[in-house]
Design a protein around this motif. Structure first.
Motif, PDB file in Angstrom:
ATOM      1  N   TRP A 152      -9.188   7.108  10.963  1.00 26.42           N
ATOM      2  CA  TRP A 152      -7.858   7.678  11.173  1.00 26.42           C
ATOM      3  C   TRP A 152      -6.777   6.728  10.641  1.00 26.42           C
ATOM      4  O   TRP A 152      -5.732   7.184  10.135  1.00 26.42           O
ATOM      5  N   ALA A 153      -7.016   5.425  10.729  1.00 27.89           N
ATOM      6  CA  ALA A 153      -6.041   4.456  10.199  1.00 27.89           C
ATOM      7  C   ALA A 153      -5.918   4.609   8.688  1.00 27.89           C
ATOM      8  O   ALA A 153      -4.802   4.513   8.127  1.00 27.89           O
ATOM      9  N   LYS A 154      -7.031   4.830   7.992  1.00 29.35           N
ATOM     10  CA  LYS A 154      -6.964   5.025   6.539  1.00 29.35           C
ATOM     11  C   LYS A 154      -6.214   6.327   6.224  1.00 29.35           C
ATOM     12  O   LYS A 154      -5.413   6.378   5.281  1.00 29.35           O
ATOM     13  N   VAL A 155      -6.469   7.392   6.991  1.00 30.84           N
ATOM     14  CA  VAL A 155      -5.759   8.656   6.771  1.00 30.84           C
ATOM     15  C   VAL A 155      -4.266   8.470   6.976  1.00 30.84           C
ATOM     16  O   VAL A 155      -3.433   8.961   6.184  1.00 30.84           O
ATOM     17  N   ASN A 156      -3.878   7.751   8.013  1.00 32.85           N
ATOM     18  CA  ASN A 156      -2.457   7.509   8.275  1.00 32.85           C
ATOM     19  C   ASN A 156      -1.832   6.669   7.177  1.00 32.85           C
ATOM     20  O   ASN A 156      -0.663   6.870   6.804  1.00 32.85           O
ATOM     21  N   ALA A 157      -2.607   5.725   6.629  1.00 33.80           N
ATOM     22  CA  ALA A 157      -2.075   4.882   5.546  1.00 33.80           C
ATOM     23  C   ALA A 157      -1.848   5.704   4.284  1.00 33.80           C
ATOM     24  O   ALA A 157      -0.894   5.446   3.530  1.00 33.80           O
ATOM     25  N   VAL A 158      -2.699   6.676   4.036  1.00 35.66           N
ATOM     26  CA  VAL A 158      -2.512   7.536   2.867  1.00 35.66           C
ATOM     27  C   VAL A 158      -1.309   8.449   3.060  1.00 35.66           C
ATOM     28  O   VAL A 158      -0.542   8.682   2.108  1.00 35.66           O
ATOM     29  N   ASN A 159      -1.117   8.964   4.260  1.00 37.41           N
ATOM     30  CA  ASN A 159      -0.033   9.916   4.515  1.00 37.41           C
ATOM     31  C   ASN A 159       1.315   9.232   4.718  1.00 37.41           C
ATOM     32  O   ASN A 159       2.340   9.917   4.724  1.00 37.41           O
ATOM     33  N   SER A 160       1.346   7.925   4.912  1.00 38.95           N
ATOM     34  CA  SER A 160       2.608   7.203   5.127  1.00 38.95           C
ATOM     35  C   SER A 160       2.642   5.993   4.185  1.00 38.95           C
ATOM     36  O   SER A 160       1.772   5.828   3.341  1.00 38.95           O
ATOM     37  N   THR A 161       3.651   5.164   4.353  1.00 36.93           N
ATOM     38  CA  THR A 161       3.780   3.948   3.536  1.00 36.93           C
ATOM     39  C   THR A 161       3.795   2.746   4.468  1.00 36.93           C
ATOM     40  O   THR A 161       4.861   2.272   4.897  1.00 36.93           O
ATOM     41  N   PRO A 162       2.629   2.229   4.830  1.00 30.05           N
ATOM     42  CA  PRO A 162       2.576   1.110   5.775  1.00 30.05           C
ATOM     43  C   PRO A 162       3.017  -0.196   5.113  1.00 30.05           C
ATOM     44  O   PRO A 162       2.990  -0.341   3.890  1.00 30.05           O
ATOM     45  N   ALA A 163       3.428  -1.119   5.966  1.00 27.98           N
ATOM     46  CA  ALA A 163       3.835  -2.434   5.473  1.00 27.98           C
ATOM     47  C   ALA A 163       2.627  -3.220   5.001  1.00 27.98           C
ATOM     48  O   ALA A 163       1.478  -2.916   5.342  1.00 27.98           O
ATOM     49  N   GLU A 164       2.879  -4.267   4.208  1.00 32.08           N
ATOM     50  CA  GLU A 164       1.782  -5.064   3.664  1.00 32.08           C
ATOM     51  C   GLU A 164       1.008  -5.758   4.774  1.00 32.08           C
ATOM     52  O   GLU A 164      -0.222  -5.873   4.718  1.00 32.08           O
ATOM     53  N   GLY A 165       1.715  -6.194   5.798  1.00 33.71           N
ATOM     54  CA  GLY A 165       1.036  -6.844   6.910  1.00 33.71           C
ATOM     55  C   GLY A 165       0.114  -5.884   7.646  1.00 33.71           C
ATOM     56  O   GLY A 165      -0.989  -6.264   8.082  1.00 33.71           O
ATOM     57  N   GLU A 166       0.527  -4.646   7.745  1.00 35.56           N
ATOM     58  CA  GLU A 166      -0.319  -3.641   8.390  1.00 35.56           C
ATOM     59  C   GLU A 166      -1.587  -3.391   7.573  1.00 35.56           C
ATOM     60  O   GLU A 166      -2.683  -3.245   8.126  1.00 35.56           O
ATOM     61  N   ARG A 196     -13.148   1.608  -4.133  1.00 34.83           N
ATOM     62  CA  ARG A 196     -12.153   1.635  -5.209  1.00 34.83           C
ATOM     63  C   ARG A 196     -11.798   3.076  -5.587  1.00 34.83           C
ATOM     64  O   ARG A 196     -10.640   3.392  -5.872  1.00 34.83           O
ATOM     65  N   SER A 197     -12.816   3.947  -5.616  1.00 34.00           N
ATOM     66  CA  SER A 197     -12.558   5.325  -6.034  1.00 34.00           C
ATOM     67  C   SER A 197     -11.592   6.040  -5.101  1.00 34.00           C
ATOM     68  O   SER A 197     -10.854   6.926  -5.528  1.00 34.00           O
ATOM     69  N   SER A 198     -11.582   5.671  -3.825  1.00 33.65           N
ATOM     70  CA  SER A 198     -10.675   6.330  -2.882  1.00 33.65           C
ATOM     71  C   SER A 198      -9.249   5.861  -3.035  1.00 33.65           C
ATOM     72  O   SER A 198      -8.327   6.519  -2.538  1.00 33.65           O
ATOM     73  N   ALA A 199      -9.037   4.697  -3.716  1.00 32.84           N
ATOM     74  CA  ALA A 199      -7.688   4.154  -3.860  1.00 32.84           C
ATOM     75  C   ALA A 199      -7.127   4.352  -5.255  1.00 32.84           C
ATOM     76  O   ALA A 199      -6.049   3.847  -5.564  1.00 32.84           O
ATOM     77  N   ARG A 200      -7.835   5.072  -6.130  1.00 31.11           N
ATOM     78  CA  ARG A 200      -7.353   5.247  -7.500  1.00 31.11           C
ATOM     79  C   ARG A 200      -6.063   6.039  -7.538  1.00 31.11           C
ATOM     80  O   ARG A 200      -5.161   5.763  -8.332  1.00 31.11           O
ATOM     81  N   SER A 201      -5.960   7.067  -6.679  1.00 29.90           N
ATOM     82  CA  SER A 201      -4.745   7.878  -6.692  1.00 29.90           C
ATOM     83  C   SER A 201      -3.583   7.208  -5.986  1.00 29.90           C
ATOM     84  O   SER A 201      -2.443   7.634  -6.140  1.00 29.90           O
ATOM     85  N   GLU A 202      -3.844   6.174  -5.201  1.00 35.82           N
ATOM     86  CA  GLU A 202      -2.795   5.466  -4.458  1.00 35.82           C
ATOM     87  C   GLU A 202      -2.878   3.979  -4.793  1.00 35.82           C
ATOM     88  O   GLU A 202      -3.592   3.208  -4.132  1.00 35.82           O
ATOM     89  N   PRO A 203      -2.185   3.530  -5.836  1.00 34.13           N
ATOM     90  CA  PRO A 203      -2.262   2.101  -6.194  1.00 34.13           C
ATOM     91  C   PRO A 203      -1.812   1.183  -5.068  1.00 34.13           C
ATOM     92  O   PRO A 203      -2.280   0.044  -4.975  1.00 34.13           O
ATOM     93  N   ALA A 204      -0.936   1.678  -4.208  1.00 27.53           N
ATOM     94  CA  ALA A 204      -0.455   0.824  -3.121  1.00 27.53           C
ATOM     95  C   ALA A 204      -1.541   0.507  -2.115  1.00 27.53           C
ATOM     96  O   ALA A 204      -1.402  -0.446  -1.327  1.00 27.53           O
ATOM     97  N   LEU A 205      -2.620   1.285  -2.119  1.00 27.16           N
ATOM     98  CA  LEU A 205      -3.702   1.078  -1.152  1.00 27.16           C
ATOM     99  C   LEU A 205      -4.827   0.223  -1.721  1.00 27.16           C
ATOM    100  O   LEU A 205      -5.899   0.148  -1.113  1.00 27.16           O
TER     101      LEU A 205
END
Length: 1218
Positions: free
Chosen positions: A755-769, A812-821
C-alpha cells in the motif's frame, strides 16, 4: 389381394432374404404374377404394359434374346466403345430443356424447381426416350461425370435395354468422371445447397407425376432400375448419389401410396354406401363407376407397392449398411420418414429392426440420424403400442448411448429418453433414470441442458404426486426435492453447474427468491444440511440471474447479449437487489456462527445494484445493518474463507464509485482501530517473551483479521510495520515459531509495503519518505530471507511468495513510468538469490513432501500442495521475465523441464518462450548452461548412459522450443552450439581428467537439426579448430560431426549405444527416433509426453463416465476372400436385439484378371455384384471391418468430465503471468 399386402409381404420376407435372389434387379411385377418369367424391367402385366414395351422396343435398338443377367452384363461390358460422343442440346431435348440446364438450376439453388420439372415433363411427353435420356444424363452429371450420352451411343442403347448394367455405368466414370470429387462430397455451403436442391427436384418430380406418369409403367420403373444398378456400383460417386435419389424417390412413392390408400378407402366407403341402398334409390351406373375406380386405384396401389418393394429390396437393404457413412445416414433418415408417413406398411418389427441395429453404428452421424428418426416415432401417441417390443429390446442400448462419445448424439438420446419417459406407460425405472441424472454436471452445455430437462420433468412428476397428499406450495416442494437430489448426488462443489442445467426449463422456479428466503428464515423449516445446500443453490441462482453467464467450462465462444437479454438481465438484477437488501442482514444474523453458510451469503451484495442503497432514505438503515453484520462476522471468525469473503465485500463497499463509501470507510476504520488496540495490548508481552498461550492466540487472531482487512483497505495509517517486524525478529531469535502469529505478521508487513508503494505512485512523497520506505523494504527482505531456511512449511512458503511479489513491485520495470520513484528500486542481493534458487530445488522440484503425506485425504492434500508449488514457481519465473533476476537464474528452472513436465511443463514452457523475447541469444546460452550444469552433476556422480539419455531427452524437448522459423533462430542456435563446443573441449581444472566433457557433444547434437547449412559448415570448422587432432576419431565427436552433416543424430546415437562401428557413408533417414536405456525415467516422461496432446496440469476434473473409444485389435484374415465370401451377407447374420457381433477384420486384395477364378458368366450374379458393391479404393492391400458388423458404443469412450472448482493449468498461467 388387399392393397398393401404385396408390400407388407415383401417386407416381412426380408428376414428370409438370401443373396441367391436377384435383389439388385428392380422387380416391379405383382405378387400374384410371380410365376411369369422375368426378362426385363417391365414385365407384361396388362395390355397397356405391352403397348409400352412395344413403343420402347421400336424406338430403341433391338433387344437381345433374354438370357442370364450376368451373361448379358458381361457381353455388354465387353462391347463398350473407347470414347463416348458428346451431345448437343438439340440432340438431347428436341428443343426442350437439357441435362445441363437441369444441373445448373439444381447447382445454383436459385431456380424454381416446379418450373424446371414442368419444362422437363413437356420434353418427356414429346419423346419418352429423349426425356428419359435427359434425366439419365442429369443424374450421371450429378455424380460428377463431365461427359454425356446421346441416343445413338452404344452405351446408352445398352443402358436403356438394361438400366442396372454395372459395366455400362462404370464406363461413365472411367471416361469422364472423378470418383473422388463429386458434388455431394463438396465441402462448405455449396454441398448443402446442392443436396437440398437435388432432393427438392426429386420431391417436385414425384409430386408432379403422382396422378399420371407414376403409373405409365415406363418412367419410374426405368428410373428406379437405373438408380438400383448405380447404387450397387463400386464407384463411390455413383453409389452415393444414386442411393440418395432412390431414397428420396422412395419417400415420394410412400406419400403417393398413402394418398392412393386414402382414396381407395374413401371410394370403398362410397361404394358400400351406394350398394346398401335399395335398387330404385341408386344412381344409374354409379356402382359400375365406383367399381371401376376401385379397380384402378387397387392397380395403382399395387404398382406403387411393387416399385416400393423393388426399391426397398434392391437399394435400402444393401445400402443401409454401406461402407460410406453418408449413404447409411441417408438410408436411415428416409426410413424414419417412411415409418412415420406410412405406419400401416412400415411400422412393424421387420422395419424397426434396422433402426435398432443402426444404433450400434460406429459413425456418430448415422447414430444421430437413427436417434432422430426414433424421436419422430415416439412423438406420436398412436405409435407407442407398436413400439413396445422395440423399446424393450433396445432400451438398454439407448440408455448406454446417453454417454455417447459424440455430445450431439448424447443430447438427442437424452431427448429421446425423455419422450419415452413421458409417452410410454411404463416409462423408465428409477435405476434407469440414474444413467441420466449425473449428466446435469457435464461440461457440455447442450448435454447438461438436455439432462436438466429430463431431471426437471422427473421432479415435476414427483411434485404432482406429492401435492395430492399435502397442500404444500408447488415451488416449496420443488426446492425441497431439488435439495434432496443435490445432496444425494454428492457433487456439492458444482451447484452452479446444476443450476445452469436447469436454468432454461426451470427459470421461473429458480428465480422464486421469496420461497427461498422464506424456507431459510422460518424456524424448524429445513435440516442443517438442507439449509447449506439451499444457500449454495440460491447464491448460484443469484449469480446466474445477475450475470447471465454460464459457469466456467460451459462457455461456447463469446456470447454477446442482445438488447432483449440485457434488459432481462437488468430486471433480474433489480429484483434480486430489492428483495435481498432488507433480508440479507437477517440471513447473516441467523447464520453468522456458521462459517460455510455465512461465507456464501457474503457474496450476495457483489451481485446487487448497490446504487439502490441511495435511492431511498429507508434503505440506508439496511446498509448500516449490513456494515454492522460484516464487522461482527470479522470479529467472530478466524477461518480464511470467511475473512476473504469479508475482505472482498469491504473492498467493494469502500469503492469511491459509490456515494455511501464514506460510511463504509468509517465503519471498517473503527473495526481496524479495535483490532489494532487488541494486538497492541499483547505486543509488549510477546516481545519480552512473557505471553502465555492465550495471549499468543489472541494476538495471532487479531493480527490475522488485520491482515485480511489490509488486503482490501489501506492499513498504513495504523503504523503496524515496525511492530510486525520486531515481532518476527524476536520470534526467530527465540526460536518460538508460532505459525499463525508469524504468517499473519508477514502478511501485515507485506501489505503495508504494497500500500505504501501504491500511495507513492498516486502522490508525490518527499525524498526522506522514499528513503525510509526503501529501508523498510530492505529490512523486510532480510527477515524473509531468514524465514526461507526455517523448518516451518507455512512460514517458509509465505515468505517466499511475499518476496516474489514485493521484489516485482519494487523492481526497475515498475519505476520506468515514474522516474521519481527510482529511489524505491530494490534489487535482491546475491545471498537472497541463492536462497531463493535453493528454495526452488529443495521444496518445489522435490518429492519429499509428497511422500510425507498421510493416507487420509491424501489426494486432496496432493492437489493443494501442487497448487502451492505452481504458485511459487510462477512467482520465481516472473522475477526472471521482468528482469529482477538475470536470465541465467532460469537454469534452475529449465533443467527440470523434462522431469517435472507433467506438473510444471506449461509454466516452464511459457518462461522459455518469454525469455526468447527478452534476449534470444542470451536465452539460448541459458538453455545450454542448464544442460552443462546437469552434465557436470552427472559427472560428479556415477557416470551412466541412463542419466545421459535423460539429459538428451531434455535437450530434445528444449530444441523443439526454438520453433520452425530457422532463419530467425540462426544466431541463438550458433551461439548455443559454440558455447557447447567450448564446454566440451575446455581445459581441465586441477584434479580433473583430460577432455572429460567430450560426451556433452552427444547432447549438443540434439540441436543440430535446427541449423541451416551455412551454419553447419561454420560449426564443423569451429569443431576442428577447438578439438585436438587425436580426438576427431572419438565416437562422441564423430556423432556430432555427422549431425552437422545433416544425418539423424538419433540414429547415430542408437548405433553408438549398440556398440557397433558406425559407417561414415550412409544415406540420411527421414524420421528421427530416440532410444533410451531400458527402465529409465526418461521413458516414462516421454510416454507421458506422447500421451498428452497438449500441456496439461495434474488437476484433472473427476471423470463422470468411462466410455473412451477402445482400439480393437485387428486380426488379419488368413485367406483372401472369394466372391462368395463377400462383405455383405444375408440379413440372417443379424440377430434382433441389442447384442451385436464383434467386428471381424477382413483383408482385401485387388483381384487381377488372372485371379478372379471362373468367368463372370459362370458366377452367380448376386455374388459378383456383392463383391463390387462396397469397394471404393483400388489400393493393393487394405484391412477393414465387415460393413454389417457395427461396433457397440460400449466399446467407445466418452469422457464427460465434471466441472472443476479449481483452476485449470491454462487459467492459472493466464493469471500468474498477467
Amino acid at each position: 389381394m388387399a392393397s398393401g399386402d404385396s408390400l407388407l409381404d415383401s417386407l416381412e420376407e426380408l428376414d428370409d432374404f438370401s443373396d441367391s435372389d436377384s435383389d439388385y434387379e428392380a422387380t416391379t411385377k405383382a405378387t400374384k404374377r410371380r410365376k411369369q418369367p422375368v426378362t426385363g424391367l417391365q414385365p407384361p402385366k396388362r395390355p397397356r404394359r405391352k403397348a409400352a414395351l412395344r413403343v420402347s422396343s421400336t424406338s430403341s435398338s433391338p433387344s437381345p434374346t433374354p438370357q442370364n443377367p450376368s451373361l448379358q452384363q458381361h457381353s455388354q461390358g465387353t462391347s463398350r466403345q473407347a470414347s463416348p460422343r458428346p451431345v448437343t442440346r438439340a440432340n438431347e431435348g428436341i428443343g426442350g430443356i437439357s441435362a445441363e440446364d437441369i444441373y445448373d438450376a439444381v447447382r445454383s439453388g436459385k431456380s424454381a424447381m416446379v418450373t424446371v420439372v414442368d419444362e422437363w415433363l413437356d420434353s418427356y411427353k414429346r419423346s419418352r426416350e429423349v426425356g428419359l435420356l435427359v434425366l439419365i444424363n442429369f443424374i450421371v452429371q450429378s455424380c460428377g461425370c463431365k461427359g454425356q450420352r446421346s441416343r445413338g451411343s452404344p452405351q446408352v442403347g445398352g443402358l436403356l435395354r438394361n438400366l442396372n448394367n454395372l459395366h455400362i455405368l462404370g464406363d461413365y466414370d472411367q471416361k469422364d468422371g472423378d470418383s473422388v470429387n463429386y458434388p455431394l462430397c463438396t465441402p462448405g455451403p455449396q454441398l448443402r445447397r446442392f443436396k437440398a436442391s437435388l432432393c427438392e427436384f426429386i420431391r417436385v418430380l414425384v409430386s408432379s407425376c403422382r396422378n399420371s406418369l407414376i403409373f405409365d409403367e415406363y418412367l419410374f420403373p426405368s428410373l428406379l432400375a437405373l438408380l438400383t444398378g448405380m447404387s450397387d456400383s463400386q464407384v463411390r460417386a455413383f453409389r452415393h448419389t444414386s442411393t440418395l435419389l432412390a431414397m428420396k424417390l422412395m419417400t415420394g412413392l410412400v406419400e403417393v401410396a398413402v394418398i392412393v390408400s386414402v382414396q381407395l378407402q374413401t371410394t370403398q366407403r362410397q361404394y358400400d354406401t351406394e350398394n346398401s341402398k335399395r335398387e330404385q334409390d341408386r344412381a344409374s351406373g354409379r356402382l359400375e363407376e365406383l367399381q371401376a375406380t376401385i379397380s384402378e386405384l387397387r392397380e395403382n396401389r399395387e404398382e406403387v407397392s411393387s416399385m416400393m418393394n423393388a426399391t426397398f429390396r434392391g437399394v435400402f437393404v444393401h445400402r443401409y449398411r454401406d461402407r460410406l457413412p453418408e449413404i447409411r445416414t441417408a438410408c436411415i433418415e428416409e426410413l424414419g420418414m417412411w415409418l412415420k408417413t406410412d405406419p400401416e406398411d412400415f411400422l412393424n418389427d421387420g422395419c424397426l429392426k434396422y433402426l435398432g441395429w443402426t444404433l450400434h453404428d460406429k459413425q456418430s452421424p448415422v447414430r444421430l440420424q437413427c436417434v432422430r428418426a426414433l424421436q419422430g416415432l415416439y412423438q406420436e401417441k398412436e405409435f407407442i403400442g407398436r413400439l413396445e417390443l422395440f423399446t424393450s429390446r433396445f432400451k438398454e442400448r439407448m440408455l448406454s448411448m446417453a454417454l455417447d462419445k459424440d455430445p450431439e448424439v448424447a443430447v438427442e438420446v437424452v431427448n429421446l429418453l425423455l419422450l419415452i419417459q413421458q409417452r410410454t406407460e411404463e416409462g423408465l425405472k428409477e435405476e434407469e433414470c440414474g444413467h441420466i441424472y449425473p449428466l446435469v454436471y457435464a461440461l457440455n452445455r447442450g448435454l447438461a441442458s438436455a439432462a436438466g430437462a429430463f431431471l426437471f420433468n422427473k421432479l415435476k412428476s414427483v411434485i404432482a404426486s406429492d401435492n395430492q397428499e399435502n397442500d404444500k406450495s408447488e415451488n416449496a416442494a420443488f426446492f425441497q426435492i431439488l435439495i434432496a437430489f443435490y445432496i444425494q448426488s454428492e457433487f456439492h462443489e458444482h451447484g452452479a453447474y446444476l443450476l445452469d442445467s436447469l436454468w432454461d426449463v426451470a427459470r421461473p422456479e429458480l428465480r422464486d427468491w421469496e420461497t427461498m428466503t422464506t424456507l431459510l428464515l422460518q424456524e424448524a423449516g429445513l435440516m442443517y444440511e438442507e439449509e447449506g445446500a439451499l444457500i449454495e443453490l440460491m447464491m448460484c441462482a443469484i449469480r446466474q440471474a445477475a450475470q447471465a453467464t454460464p459457469p466456467v467450462g460451459r462457455t461456447q465462444g463469446k456470447k454477446i447479449l442482445g438488447m432483449k437479454d440485457k434488459k432481462v438481465q437488468e430486471q433480474d438484477r433489480r429484483r434480486v437487489t430489492t428483495h435481498f437488501i432488507p433480508l440479507l442482514p437477517q440471513l447473516l444474523a441467523k447464520y453468522s456462527a456458521d462459517a460455510g453458510k455465512v461465507s456464501l451469503l457474503l457474496k450476495a451484495p457483489l451481485y446487487f445494484n448497490l446504487e439502490v442503497y441511495n435511492s431511498a432514505p429507508r434503505l440506508e438503515k439496511y446498509l448500516d445493518l449490513l456494515l454492522s453484520q460484516i464487522c461482527g462476522i470479522v470479529e467472530k471468525h478466524t477461518e480464511a474463507t470467511v475473512l476473504e469473503a469479508c475482505a472482498q465485500l469491504v473492498s467493494t463497499l469502500c469503492s469511491e464509485s459509490y456515494t455511501f463509501s464514506s460510511r463504509a470507510h468509517l465503519a471498517f476504520s473503527q473495526l481496524l482501530d479495535s483490532l489494532t488496540e487488541c494486538f497492541s495490548t499483547y505486543l509488549s508481552d510477546l516481545l519480552q517473551g512473557t505471553a502465555d498461550d492465550d495471549d499468543v492466540y489472541s494476538a495471532a487472531t487479531a493480527l490475522k483479521r488485520i491482515a485480511a482487512l489490509s488486503s482490501a483497505k489501506d492499513p498504513t495509517g495504523w503504523k503496524l510495520f515496525d511492530s510486525c517486524l520486531e515481532l518476527l525478529k524476536s520470534r526467530m531469535e527465540s526460536r518460538e515459531l508460532d505459525k499463525e502469529l508469524m504468517v499473519s505478521a508477514l502478511k501485515c508487513a507485506a501489505f503495508y509495503l504494497m500500500w505504501a508503494k501504491v500511495n507513492a505512485v498516486n502522490s508525490t512523497p518527499a525524498e526522506g519518505e522514499l528513503n525510509r520506505l526503501k529501508k523498510e523494504m530492505r529490512s523486510f527482505c532480510r527477515v524473509c530471507q531468514t524465514c526461507l531456511s526455517l523448518n516451518q512449511a507455512e512460514i517458509r512458503d509465505q515468505a517466499f511468495e511475499l518476496l516474489c511479489d514485493l521484489l516485482l513491485l519494487y523492481s526497475r520495470s515498475s519505476a520506468r513510468s515514474e522516474p521519481a520513484l527510482q529511489a524505491l528500486v530494490h534489487l535482491p542481493s546475491d545471498s537472497l538469490r541463492s536462497e531463493m534458487a535453493a528454495f526452488l530445488l529443495d521444496y518445489v522440484f522435490s518429492d519429499t513432501e509428497d511422500a510425507e503425506l498421510n493416507v487420509e485425504n491424501e489426494e486432496e492434500m496432493k492437489i493443494r500442495l501442487l497448487q502451492r508449488k505452481r504458485n511459487q514457481l510462477s512467482g520465481y519465473c516472473k522475477l526472471v521475465i521482468y528482469g529482477v533476476l538475470e536470465l541465467s537464474a532460469a537454469t534452475d528452472v529449465f533443467k527440470h523441464y523434462s522431469k517435472y513436465f507433467k506438473d510444471f511443463g506449461d509454466i516452464i514452457k511459457e518462461t522459455v518462450s518469454k525469455s526468447k523475447l527478452i534476449s534470444p541469444i542470451q536465452s539460448a546460452k541459458t538453455v545450454c548452461l542448464s544442460l552443462q550444469q546437469l552434465f557436470s552433476e552427472m559427472l560428479t556422480e556415477d557416470h551412466s548412459r541412463q542419466d545421459l539419455g535423460e539429459i538428451r531427452d531434455l535437450a530434445k524437448r528444449l530444441a523443439m522450443s526454438f520453433g520452425i522459423d530457422l532463419h530467425r533462430v540462426r544466431k541463438p542456435l550458433v551461439a548455443l552450439h559454440m558455447d557447447g563446443v567450448r564446454f566440451a573441449f575446455r581445459e581441465p581444472r586441477e584434479g580433473e581428467e583430460q577432455h572429460m566433457n567430450v560426451t556433452f557433444l552427444e547432447i549438443l547434437s540434439e540441436f543440430s537439426f535446427k541449423l541451416l547449412q551455412p551454419d553447419r559448415t561454420k560449426l564443423a570448422a569451429f569443431v576442428k579448430s577447438e578439438c585436438p587432432s587425436a580426438a576427431l576419431s572419438w565416437p562422441s565427436v564423430r556423432m556430432y560431426q555427422r549431425s552437422l552433416e545433416g544425418r539423424s543424430s538419433s540414429k547415430a546415437r542408437k548405433q553408438e549405444e549398440g556398440g557397433d562401428v558406425v559407417s561414415t557413408h550412409s544415406s540420411p533417414v527421414a524420421k528421427r527416433k530416440r532410444t533410451t536405456a531400458q527402465g529409465s525415467v526418461a521413458s516414462t516422461i516421454r510416454g507421458s509426453w506422447l500421451d498428452s496432446s497438449s500441456i496439461h496440469s495434474v488437476l484433472h476434473t473427476p471423470a463422470l463416465t468411462s466410455t473412451a473409444q477402445r482400439q480393437s485389435t485387428k486380426v488379419l484374415a488368413s485367406k483372401k476372400p472369394s466372391a462368395t465370401q463377400s462383405d455383405i451377407s444375408s440379413e440372417d447374420e443379424f440377430s434382433l436385439g441389442s447384442q451385436i457381433r464383434k467386428v471381424r477384420p477382413v483383408k482385401r486384395h485387388q483381384l487381377s484378371s488372372s485371379q478372379t477364378g471362373p468367368p463372370l458368366d459362370q458366377q452367380d450374379l448376386n455374388s459378383h455384384l456383392t463383391l463390387l458393391s462396397l469397394i471404393e479404393d483400388e489400393d493393393a492391400e487394405r484391412e477393414e471391418p465387415e460393413i454389417e458388423d457395427y461396433e457397440s458404443d460400449s466399446e467407445h469412450e466418452s469422457t464427460y468430465t465434471l466441472p472443476s472448482t479449481r483452476h485449470t493449468s491454462a487459467s492459472i498461467l493466464d493469471e500468474l503471468f498477467e
